[in-house]
Design an enzyme around this catalytic site. Structure first.
Site, PDB file in Angstrom:
ATOM      1  N   HIS A 134      33.003 -48.360  28.297  1.00 31.13           N
ATOM      2  CA  HIS A 134      33.624 -49.670  28.095  1.00 31.13           C
ATOM      3  C   HIS A 134      34.982 -49.795  28.786  1.00 31.13           C
ATOM      4  CE1 HIS A 134      35.645 -47.681  24.570  1.00 31.13           C
ATOM      5  NE2 HIS A 134      36.635 -48.479  24.922  1.00 31.13           N
ATOM      6  N   ASP A 164      28.372 -44.473  25.525  1.00 36.25           N
ATOM      7  CA  ASP A 164      29.671 -45.027  25.916  1.00 36.25           C
ATOM      8  C   ASP A 164      30.472 -44.029  26.741  1.00 36.25           C
ATOM      9  OD1 ASP A 164      31.601 -46.965  26.188  1.00 36.25           O
ATOM     10  OD2 ASP A 164      32.577 -46.537  24.283  1.00 36.25           O
ATOM     11  N   SER A 244      41.221 -45.143  24.575  1.00 36.22           N
ATOM     12  CA  SER A 244      39.807 -44.991  24.882  1.00 36.22           C
ATOM     13  C   SER A 244      39.604 -44.173  26.150  1.00 36.22           C
ATOM     14  CB  SER A 244      39.150 -46.355  25.046  1.00 36.22           C
ATOM     15  OG  SER A 244      39.067 -47.040  23.830  1.00 36.22           O
TER      16      SER A 244
END
Length: 499
Positions: A134, A164, A244
């Site tokens: 992402h 992911d 992230s």
């Protein structure tokens, strides 16, 4: 001295005498029990109500994180992803019919580039970097900034939306790296560090402990419902937007996870963060590097996680594990003799308590790998060996076919051609030969306007769309194409990209 003062002195004297008597009594009692305590092991039994138990001196737990931080921070990068929204005119959507009949009139809202920030971890000296899918999804450009402020252009090697994860590459040499650790050996309560770039604050290190392992978060995080694998490391190390794709390391500075998600009602850290364990990361990244796509192994069963209600309903001997509700035809489970009603308790000796743990263990293997499954059938414990298969029921390695499978070349139209066809963008099909486009009925000269409702303004747009479709986790990989022939005829094609 008045009467009140005399009473006050009397109370103080009584308190003092009482204290002395108490201390003396305590000393006598301590002496009488001390010899008994010395005869006992300091680690044996429970403290008795009538005895005083000595405190055991033990060394303090090591909490110096400086070495781990120093070994990690230089190998964690900042990732700036730049993308341009694929929509512009007509109040935010594209209509090729409107453009064909009425031209380019109406509102013309030019989309502005958008930038997102994330983190990544350098895993090889020549510039391979692991991050979250992402973080890079939909990006037209990736700017990778190292801790020493050097900046590089990044290119995507492969992505896996299911976990992911993404693998990207920069052209550099002799880069610092983070070595992989063994996430299976992590213990709940163990110290870990989260290293990344939260909220634009580069090279940030936070500390916490492992709060849980093999955690499923689909009920907490809507985005995680799209993931096919859920076996996260839960920690209380502070993680915020921008973290992230960053590193979760142990006190030895070894990578044990990739920080991926937080649970928060505000969008900021609220006490819980989640990381993909390296037991999954290492396999996924190796597959992306070698094959361009992840090789997934499946058992071929439908199952339920065991709880007290199911255990009572099916009269099971255990309160945890995987209850086999269905065995699929031509599956690895069927060939190994696994039956409905069996309870899966372990894979290669690793205890399986729930679906997240089953998913985590299977994610380590490829189709064709052999494993041992621990079962409980009624009251009988069994171990069966099986060869894992892919979702197509075989052990073949899956590779992504290149765009040559479409059987066509492509070119961008010049301004004159766009004006003559009364369109603003498009990619023309040239050099058509045997392939998926010709099989779908497409003819030479066709101009592709949209694929899956996304405008095709350049050949790179088409390549990016192709990659996103074939690398997606969807069972159906189809191009829904809208376009126009030079004579003005609008046409639609559906092209199946599955092998």
């Amino acid at each position: 001295m008045n009467s009140y003062g005399k009473k006050l002195m009397g109370i103080a004297l009584i308190a003092t005498l009482s204290s002395g008597i108490t201390i003396g009594a305590f000393s006598i009692l301590n002496k009488s029990t001390d010899s008994k305590i010395q005869d006992q092991s300091l680690d044996s039994g429970y403290a008795q109500p009538t005895r005083f138990t000595r405190v055991i001196n033990r060394p303090a737990v090591e909490t110096d994180f400086t070495t781990a931080a120093e070994n990690t921070v230089n190998a964690v990068v900042s990732i700036k992803s730049i993308s341009t929204p694929k929509q512009s005119q007509l109040g935010g959507f594209s209509d090729p019919f409107f453009e064909y009949f009425f031209g380019q009139g109406g509102r013309n809202i030019q989309p502005q580039p958008r930038a997102g920030l994330g983190s990544g971890v350098i895993i090889t000296p020549d510039g391979y970097i692991v991050t979250n899918n992402h973080v890079v999804e939909g990006a037209d450009k990736l700017d990778i900034t190292l801790n020493d402020n050097r900046t590089f252009n990044g290119r995507v090697i492969g992505t896996d939306p299911s976990t992911d994860l993404a693998l990207i590459k920069i052209d550099a040499k002799d880069l610092p790296i983070v070595k992989f650790g063994d996430s299976d050996n992590l213990k709940v309560g163990e110290w870990v560090l989260a290293v990344g770039n939260p909220l634009g604050l580069t090279s940030t290190v936070t500390a916490g402990i492992v709060s849980a392992k093999a955690r499923s978060i689909s009920a907490l995080n809507p985005r995680s419902q799209k993931m096919g694998i859920e076996a996260f490391i839960q920690t209380d190390a502070a993680v915020n937007p921008g973290n992230s794709g960053g590193a979760l390391v142990n006190t030895a500075g070894e990578l044990v996870g990739i920080n991926t998600a937080i649970y928060s009602e505000t969008g900021s850290y609220a006490g819980y963060s989640f990381a993909i364990p390296t037991s999954i990361v290492s396999k996924v990244i190796a597959d992306l590097k070698e094959y361009g796509t992840v090789q997934r192994a499946v058992l071929g069963i439908g199952y339920r996680e065991i709880d007290s209600e199911l255990a009572k309903e099916e009269n099971l001997e255990v309160q945890e594990g995987i209850y086999v509700g269905e065995v699929y035809n031509r599956s690895a489970a069927m060939e190994a003799g696994i039956k409905e009603g069996d309870v899966i308790t372990s894979i290669n000796g690793v205890k399986i308590k729930n679906g997240a743990m089953l998913s985590e263990q299977l994610s380590k293997y490829r189709p064709g790998d052999k494993i041992k499954i621990g079962l409980l059938r009624g009251k009988e414990s069994k171990t069966v060996s099986l060869t894992l298969k892919n979702s197509q029921g075989n052990t073949e390695i899956t590779k992504i076919a290149g765009m040559d499978s479409l059987g066509a070349g492509f070119k961008e139209l010049d301004t004159k051609s766009l004006r003559e066809m009364n369109i603003r963008y498009g990619v023309q099909v040239i050099g058509l030969k045997n392939g998926k486009f010709k099989a779908a009925g497409m003819r030479e000269g066709f101009v592709i306007l949209e694929i899956n409702n996304t405008p095709m303004k350049s050949v790179s747009d088409l390549e990016s769309m192709y990659d996103s479709i074939v690398k997606s986790n969807q069972n159906q990989k189809v191009m829904f194409i809208t376009g126009i022939y030079p004579n003005g005829k609008m046409m639609y094609y559906a092209v199946d990209l599955a092998d």
